[in-house]
Design a protein around this motif. Structure first.
Motif, short mmCIF file in Angstrom:
data_model
loop_
_atom_site.label_atom_id
_atom_site.label_comp_id
_atom_site.label_asym_id
_atom_site.label_seq_id
_atom_site.Cartn_x
_atom_site.Cartn_y
_atom_site.Cartn_z
N ALA A 168 -22.87 -9.31 -58.62
CA ALA A 168 -22.80 -9.13 -60.07
C ALA A 168 -24.07 -8.48 -60.60
O ALA A 168 -24.01 -7.63 -61.50
N VAL A 187 -24.35 -4.81 -62.64
CA VAL A 187 -25.00 -4.59 -63.93
C VAL A 187 -26.18 -3.63 -63.77
O VAL A 187 -26.40 -2.76 -64.62
N LYS A 210 -19.89 -10.63 -70.72
CA LYS A 210 -19.14 -9.67 -69.91
C LYS A 210 -18.30 -8.74 -70.79
O LYS A 210 -18.30 -7.52 -70.59
N ARG A 211 -17.60 -9.30 -71.76
CA ARG A 211 -16.79 -8.46 -72.63
C ARG A 211 -17.64 -7.50 -73.45
O ARG A 211 -17.26 -6.35 -73.69
N SER A 231 -27.27 -6.46 -71.12
CA SER A 231 -27.52 -6.27 -69.69
C SER A 231 -28.82 -6.92 -69.24
O SER A 231 -28.89 -7.52 -68.16
N ALA A 243 -28.16 -10.53 -68.90
CA ALA A 243 -27.30 -10.80 -67.75
C ALA A 243 -28.09 -10.77 -66.44
O ALA A 243 -27.90 -11.61 -65.56
N THR A 266 -18.46 -3.28 -63.17
CA THR A 266 -18.82 -4.46 -63.96
C THR A 266 -17.62 -5.36 -64.17
O THR A 266 -17.70 -6.59 -64.05
N LEU A 299 -18.66 -8.63 -61.98
CA LEU A 299 -19.35 -9.61 -62.81
C LEU A 299 -18.40 -10.76 -63.15
O LEU A 299 -17.33 -10.52 -63.73
N ALA A 305 -16.61 -13.89 -65.01
CA ALA A 305 -16.40 -14.17 -66.43
C ALA A 305 -17.54 -15.04 -66.94
O ALA A 305 -17.95 -16.00 -66.28
N THR A 306 -18.07 -14.68 -68.09
CA THR A 306 -19.19 -15.43 -68.64
C THR A 306 -18.71 -16.33 -69.78
O THR A 306 -17.95 -15.88 -70.65
#
Length: 429
Positions: free
Chosen positions: A15, A19, A79-80, A123, A126, A183, A187, A189-190
């Motif tokens: 992940a 990013v 993430k979104r 980013s 993240a 991504t 990555l 799901a947050t």
């Protein structure tokens, strides 16, 4: 205090690499237009100051939209937010390549800046939250991505720009789409943050003296930086590919000294003195450009060498901002980004106008003044930087709670006693 280099800099979760790759492509967008600025101005019958609006619209919109980036991410998740930002960049980069006038490209670059703001602020957070190797290692990884993107951007821009000025814009659209897919797939799901960030949080964070002074110093530094980046290509009078290689050499130095030089200098001299030296060195390089702007060799060598000082400054400033601020790192990043990108956005256009009403020496001489001004501002924040250094252990982890460091800064260096309380009120505690 000493800092060891992060032991896991290149052993990261997938992940983080996804990013970081997106960061590389995103930062390519900054230097991408450099090699094509003279050709684009000639092709579309624009003045240099009109061509530099490609930087201005992009960076000013990025700056303003940084203020809302956390408001968005705290409602839809990191993430979104990253995916939306990348999608916006893809669309507007492609539209810029399809434009038929300089005003059209400038407008589409502004839309590109919207996506860039959503992506940049999120980013960094993240990477910091997911990377191995401590806080300092995460910052170095982020700055390495920045350096690689800045280095690759001019080469890609030069190669594609040698075919057509439209090529670099379409190229970024394709690469950003690849980054978007990576991504989305890699990555995890947050979860949504426990608290939603208010729209006024970044501006409220600037009431913290240490963060405000760091941001102000960054504004002055970015004025110098983007004066060089945005206007130096014009007096060089090189073909797009040649310009691409010049700025590639510059970007390589940025990447090397972001990753290797900055930690070593910080370990030996501390953050404050390392920043003073880097900014002073950058001012000296700019002084050579200001004195000899018509000499191509001086320009080329000075631009490439400046990457040494820019790489050091980028890493240490970003790290210090994250440590000094008493707020969540995404909010600190947004507040800091808002102020610094304003300086970067206005500088290239101002340089073009100054040349029109005076001569080629003036904008670069002003850049010398602003770089030294950044040193002066940082000097008023010296003990805050020392407190931030004291808040990190040898592996770059926070040895104290970040808010304890901020409180220490307030106590030691004249911060308002209620600074932390004010920020906590904004955060909703």
């Amino acid at each position: 205090m000493s800092h060891a280099e992060p032991t896991h800099l290149f052993r990261q979760p997938k992940a983080v690499y996804a990013v970081a790759f997106a960061c590389v492509i995103s930062f390519m967008g900054i230097g991408l237009v450099d090699p094509i600025l003279p050709a684009l101005a000639e092709e579309l019958d624009a003045t240099p100051s009109q061509a530099t609006l490609l930087f201005t619209s992009y960076l000013v919109v990025t700056a303003v939209m940084m203020l809302v980036s956390n408001w968005v991410s705290s409602r839809i998740g990191a993430k979104r937010t990253l995916i939306v930002g990348l999608a916006v960049i893809v669309v507007f980069a492609a539209l810029a390549g399809s434009a038929t006038s300089i005003s059209g490209i400038v407008a589409f670059r502004a839309g590109w800046g919207l996506g860039n703001a959503l992506f940049i602020a999120t980013s960094l957070a993240a990477i910091v939250s997911s990377a191995r190797g401590g806080f300092a290692g995460a910052i170095i990884l982020y700055e390495a991505a920045l350096g690689l993107g800045i280095a690759a951007g001019p080469v890609v821009g030069g190669v594609l720009g040698d075919i057509s000025w439209r090529g670099p814009f379409y190229g970024v659209a394709v690469l950003m789409f690849v980054a978007l897919v990576a991504t989305a797939l890699l990555l995890p799901a947050t979860p949504l943050p426990e608290r939603r960030t208010s729209l006024r949080a970044p501006l409220a964070a600037l009431r913290h003296r240490g963060l405000f002074l760091m941001s102000l110093a960054a504004l002055l530094y970015n004025w110098s930086f983007f004066t060089m980046l945005g206007y130096a290509p014009f007096p060089m009078e090189l073909e797009p590919l040649q310009l691409g290689w010049v700025f590639f050499g510059w970007g390589i130095f940025v990447a090397i000294f972001s990753v290797l030089g900055a930690p070593r200098l910080q370990a030996r001299f501390g953050t404050a003195r390392s920043l003073y030296g880097a900014l002073t060195g950058f001012a000296i390089v700019l002084a050579f450009i200001a004195a000899f702007p018509e000499h191509r060799t001086v320009l080329v060598v000075a631009v490439i060498v400046s990457g040494v000082f820019i790489g050091i400054n980028n890493t240490l400033t970003t790290q210090a901002v994250m440590m000094i601020s008493p707020v969540e790192r995404p909010v600190a990043s947004a507040a800091y980004g808002f102020v610094r990108f304003i300086g970067g956005g206005l500088a290239p256009f101002a340089a073009g106008k100054l040349v029109e009403v005076s001569n080629l020496h003036v904008p670069f001489a002003l850049a010398v003044v602003t770089a030294l001004g950044a040193v002066g501002v940082l000097a008023t924040n010296h003990r805050a930087l020392a407190a931030a250094d004291a808040g990190m252990d040898e592996d770059g982890h926070a040895a104290q709670d970040v808010e304890d460091v901020a409180g220490q800064v307030a106590d030691e260096f004249g911060g308002a006693p209620g600074a932390i309380d004010e920020v906590e009120a904004v955060r909703g505690r």
